[in-house]
Design an enzyme around this catalytic site. Sequence first.
Site, PDB file in Angstrom:
ATOM      1  N   ASP A   5       0.577  -1.278   0.038  1.00 58.50           N
ATOM      2  CA  ASP A   5       0.087  -0.288  -0.257  1.00 58.50           C
ATOM      3  C   ASP A   5       0.851   1.140   0.218  1.00 58.50           C
ATOM      4  O   ASP A   5       1.762   2.017  -1.232  1.00 58.50           O
ATOM      5  CB  ASP A   5      -0.664   0.078   1.051  1.00 58.50           C
ATOM      6  CG  ASP A   5      -2.065   0.972   1.207  1.00 58.50           C
ATOM      7  OD1 ASP A   5      -1.738   1.815   0.707  1.00 58.50           O
ATOM      8  OD2 ASP A   5      -3.136   0.713   1.878  1.00 58.50           O
TER       9      ASP A   5
ATOM     10  N   LYS B 262      -0.512  -1.486  -4.677  1.00 57.26           N
ATOM     11  CA  LYS B 262      -2.024  -0.315  -4.673  1.00 57.26           C
ATOM     12  C   LYS B 262      -1.020   0.818  -5.015  1.00 57.26           C
ATOM     13  O   LYS B 262      -0.649   1.496  -4.422  1.00 57.26           O
ATOM     14  CB  LYS B 262      -2.396  -1.047  -3.622  1.00 57.26           C
ATOM     15  CG  LYS B 262      -3.713   1.016  -3.340  1.00 57.26           C
ATOM     16  CD  LYS B 262      -4.875   0.738  -2.310  1.00 57.26           C
ATOM     17  CE  LYS B 262      -5.966  -0.618  -1.621  1.00 57.26           C
ATOM     18  NZ  LYS B 262      -6.307  -0.341  -0.071  1.00 57.26           N
TER      19      LYS B 262
HETATM   20  C1  PRP Z   1      -1.249  -4.714   5.668  1.00 57.23           C
HETATM   21  C2  PRP Z   1      -0.429  -5.599   4.465  1.00 57.23           C
HETATM   22  C3  PRP Z   1       0.902  -4.781   5.041  1.00 57.23           C
HETATM   23  C4  PRP Z   1       0.329  -3.383   5.262  1.00 57.23           C
HETATM   24  C5  PRP Z   1       0.651  -2.913   3.603  1.00 57.23           C
HETATM   25  O1  PRP Z   1      -1.297  -5.234   6.885  1.00 57.23           O
HETATM   26  O2  PRP Z   1      -0.289  -6.582   5.278  1.00 57.23           O
HETATM   27  O3  PRP Z   1       1.632  -5.668   5.786  1.00 57.23           O
HETATM   28  O4  PRP Z   1      -0.653  -3.372   5.170  1.00 57.23           O
HETATM   29  O5  PRP Z   1       0.727  -1.337   4.125  1.00 57.23           O
HETATM   30  P1  PRP Z   1       2.081  -0.443   3.783  1.00 57.23           P
HETATM   31  O6  PRP Z   1       2.077  -0.386   2.536  1.00 57.23           O
HETATM   32  O7  PRP Z   1       0.734   1.344   4.126  1.00 57.23           O
HETATM   33  O8  PRP Z   1       2.952  -0.582   4.677  1.00 57.23           O
HETATM   34  P2  PRP Z   1      -2.376  -4.418   8.751  1.00 57.23           P
HETATM   35  O9  PRP Z   1      -1.616  -3.849   8.722  1.00 57.23           O
HETATM   36  O10 PRP Z   1      -3.401  -4.576   8.082  1.00 57.23           O
HETATM   37  O11 PRP Z   1      -1.981  -5.741   9.562  1.00 57.23           O
HETATM   38  P3  PRP Z   1      -2.895  -7.897   8.978  1.00 57.23           P
HETATM   39  O12 PRP Z   1      -1.922  -8.336   7.729  1.00 57.23           O
HETATM   40  O13 PRP Z   1      -2.628  -8.262   9.929  1.00 57.23           O
HETATM   41  O14 PRP Z   1      -4.216  -7.437   8.379  1.00 57.23           O
END
Ligand code: PRP
Length: 181
Positions: free
Chosen positions: A104, A132
């Site tokens: 993300d 994304k």
């Molecule tokens: C999500 C995904 C990544 C991170 C990406 O994890 O699994 O680790 O966000 O986002 P970024 O590129 O903006 O850093 P989340 O914190 O939602 O935890 P989860 O995997 O336990 O659902």
Amino acid sequence: MALHKDFESLLFSEEQIKTRIAEMAAQIDIDYKGKTPLLIGVLKGSFIFMSDLMRAMKIECTVDFLAVSSYGTKSETSGQVRLLKDINENIEGRDVIVVEDILDSGITLSYIMKLLSMRRPASIKLCTLLDKPERRRVQVDIHYRGFEVPDAFVVGYGFDFAEKYRNVPYIGILKPSLYAR
Ligand code: PRP
């Protein structure tokens, strides 16, 4: 098959996910022929993808997990990454593939890639199911990418909202009425 009542639309069906993962696994098999890569899954979201990816691979591999937190319960990254659980293995000299569910802002992955690179693996690559790009704030190199997605709230196949929907076997967009962004 009826779409989950909380989903606004379907992004990727079970069949589409399976086909794409088979292609990614076949590429990894070629790239790591004769090697035993260590797949490192970033909890929690990636565990579903990682289990399907490794079963689609034919070469020998091992697995480990780490957990970080940057989102808390919010939908915007805090920008601060905390290591909640480190891997168990010593990765010095190993061929590491970090397996993530989504890239993300890139903040989480840039932190993880730096952290693991300092431990002197033989090689380190990133494999993410979703990308994304619209939301990127930090540049991160992606070596294996499943699908590009628009800036929408994706759920299912490991992706959650308030910890729910991870077990839905396909990926969709959550109804905006269910959350306030
Ligand atoms: C999500 C995904 C990544 C991170 C990406 O994890 O699994 O680790 O966000 O986002 P970024 O590129 O903006 O850093 P989340 O914190 O939602 O935890 P989860 O995997 O336990 O659902």
